[in-house]
Motif scaffolding. Structure first.
Motif, PDB file in Angstrom:
ATOM      1  N   UNK A  36     -15.272  35.326  30.196  1.00 21.02           N
ATOM      2  CA  UNK A  36     -14.392  35.946  31.181  1.00 21.02           C
ATOM      3  C   UNK A  36     -13.620  34.925  32.021  1.00 21.02           C
ATOM      4  N   UNK A  37     -14.111  33.692  32.120  1.00 23.31           N
ATOM      5  CA  UNK A  37     -13.368  32.670  32.861  1.00 23.31           C
ATOM      6  C   UNK A  37     -12.150  32.183  32.073  1.00 23.31           C
ATOM      7  N   UNK A  72     -14.575  44.471  33.170  1.00 26.00           N
ATOM      8  CA  UNK A  72     -13.348  44.252  33.939  1.00 26.00           C
ATOM      9  C   UNK A  72     -12.500  43.083  33.444  1.00 26.00           C
ATOM     10  N   UNK A  73     -12.481  42.844  32.146  1.00 26.89           N
ATOM     11  CA  UNK A  73     -11.607  41.806  31.614  1.00 26.89           C
ATOM     12  C   UNK A  73     -10.322  42.435  31.096  1.00 26.89           C
ATOM     13  N   UNK A  74      -9.293  41.608  30.887  1.00 26.42           N
ATOM     14  CA  UNK A  74      -8.007  42.120  30.468  1.00 26.42           C
ATOM     15  C   UNK A  74      -7.798  42.148  28.974  1.00 26.42           C
ATOM     16  N   UNK A 112      -5.938  37.572  18.641  1.00 25.84           N
ATOM     17  CA  UNK A 112      -7.089  38.443  18.419  1.00 25.84           C
ATOM     18  C   UNK A 112      -7.353  39.380  19.591  1.00 25.84           C
ATOM     19  N   UNK A 113      -6.636  39.148  20.691  1.00 31.57           N
ATOM     20  CA  UNK A 113      -6.905  39.877  21.934  1.00 31.57           C
ATOM     21  C   UNK A 113      -8.365  39.730  22.334  1.00 31.57           C
ATOM     22  N   UNK A 114      -8.858  38.488  22.227  1.00 33.30           N
ATOM     23  CA  UNK A 114     -10.273  38.218  22.512  1.00 33.30           C
ATOM     24  C   UNK A 114     -10.441  36.781  22.974  1.00 33.30           C
ATOM     25  N   UNK A 115     -11.303  36.596  23.960  1.00 30.84           N
ATOM     26  CA  UNK A 115     -11.649  35.277  24.482  1.00 30.84           C
ATOM     27  C   UNK A 115     -13.167  35.230  24.628  1.00 30.84           C
ATOM     28  N   UNK A 168      -6.289  37.089  34.248  1.00 27.99           N
ATOM     29  CA  UNK A 168      -6.083  36.133  35.331  1.00 27.99           C
ATOM     30  C   UNK A 168      -4.802  35.329  35.192  1.00 27.99           C
ATOM     31  N   UNK A 169      -4.209  35.354  34.007  1.00 25.58           N
ATOM     32  CA  UNK A 169      -3.037  34.521  33.772  1.00 25.58           C
ATOM     33  C   UNK A 169      -3.445  33.081  33.482  1.00 25.58           C
TER      34      UNK A 169
END
Length: 265
Positions: free
Chosen positions: A210-211, A71-73, A204-207, A217-218
């Motif tokens: 999830x926090x 459920x991440x963006x 990269x569209x990657x983190x 989350x913006x």
């Protein structure tokens, strides 16, 4: 002609004795534990544990693809091999383990280190490792069972080192070398990591966690987590600095009592 030997300069304590004088700051070394073989062995143990954590992280990067939390963006990722291995420093856990491994190894080799930069890195490693354990176990840990290398990696970096690293710092130091300047300097590492993570994330569209899910989350939502963690970091670093001064003062008092002349009976 043979020269006559000069008498001792400090009362009746004999050559090399400093009875009746005030101990220098360096006399804290006379207490012994900060630069003893057991202290150095403790630093070696921490460095080896951190090395195991780093080695298993590299192995996981080489053999497994990165996984997306539910459920991440964001939708990016890294394939197993060179790509995922080179991305391992993007994880705060790996960065923390590296700092602990580096500074503990250097202390094991030569514990008499007084530089502000070194002790800022030492403080940063200890605090980052504590933050790593707390954040992962409170916010990020899943119920998925772990086995093999992944279990070793998780146990070392998320359970053992967050407890062992500050414990070794508390017991064997070295103490008396921290300052507000070192605290502020130590924050360069986590702040730089956060800045790089937020800059490369959209590219990269990657983190890594999830926090830090900016797409989901913006920046305001991520800022709550990031700000709280940085505030906790600063509070813990200041707490350790205050404790460091207390321990150093206590050690100097012990040395002063040992060097003071005994009261006549």
């Amino acid at each position: 002609m043979e020269q006559r030997q000069k008498p001792p300069r400090h009362g009746h304590g004999g050559a090399g004795t400093r009875t009746g004088t005030s101990p220098r700051t360096g006399d804290v070394d006379d207490v012994g534990w900060q630069h003893s073989r057991p202290a150095r062995a403790a630093h070696v143990a921490i460095a080896l544990l951190a090395a195991v954590g780093l080695a298993t992280s590299i192995q996981l990067g080489w053999t497994t693809d990165s996984t997306l939390p539910p459920d991440v963006g964001f939708a990016g990722g890294f394939d197993a091999g060179v790509e995922h291995t080179l991305n391992q420093p993007a994880y705060f856990t790996v960065l923390s383990g590296f700092l602990v491994c580096l500074t503990s190894g250097l202390l094991a080799a030569r514990p008499h280190r007084t530089g502000v930069v070194f002790h800022a890195l030492r403080l940063g490693g200890v605090v980052c490792m504590v933050i790593t354990g707390a954040v992962f176990n409170l916010l990020l840990r899943s119920d998925d069972p772990l086995v093999g290398v992944r279990l070793v990696n998780d146990t070392v970096l998320h359970v053992i080192l967050p407890i062992a690293a500050p414990l070794v710092w508390l017991v064997v130091g070295p103490h008396g070398l921290l300052s507000l300047r070192a605290v502020l300097a130590s924050m360069v590492v986590p702040l730089s990591w956060l800045a790089v993570t937020l800059v490369r994330g959209p590219l990269l569209d990657w983190y890594p966690y999830e926090i830090l899910d900016v797409p989901g989350m913006g920046y305001a939502g991520v800022g709550v987590y990031a700000g709280s963690i940085l505030a906790a970091y600063l509070a813990l670093a200041l707490l350790l600095t205050g404790l460091d001064r207390l321990l150093a003062t206590t050690a100097r008092r012990v040395v002063a009592r040992r060097l003071s002349p005994r009261s006549p009976r």
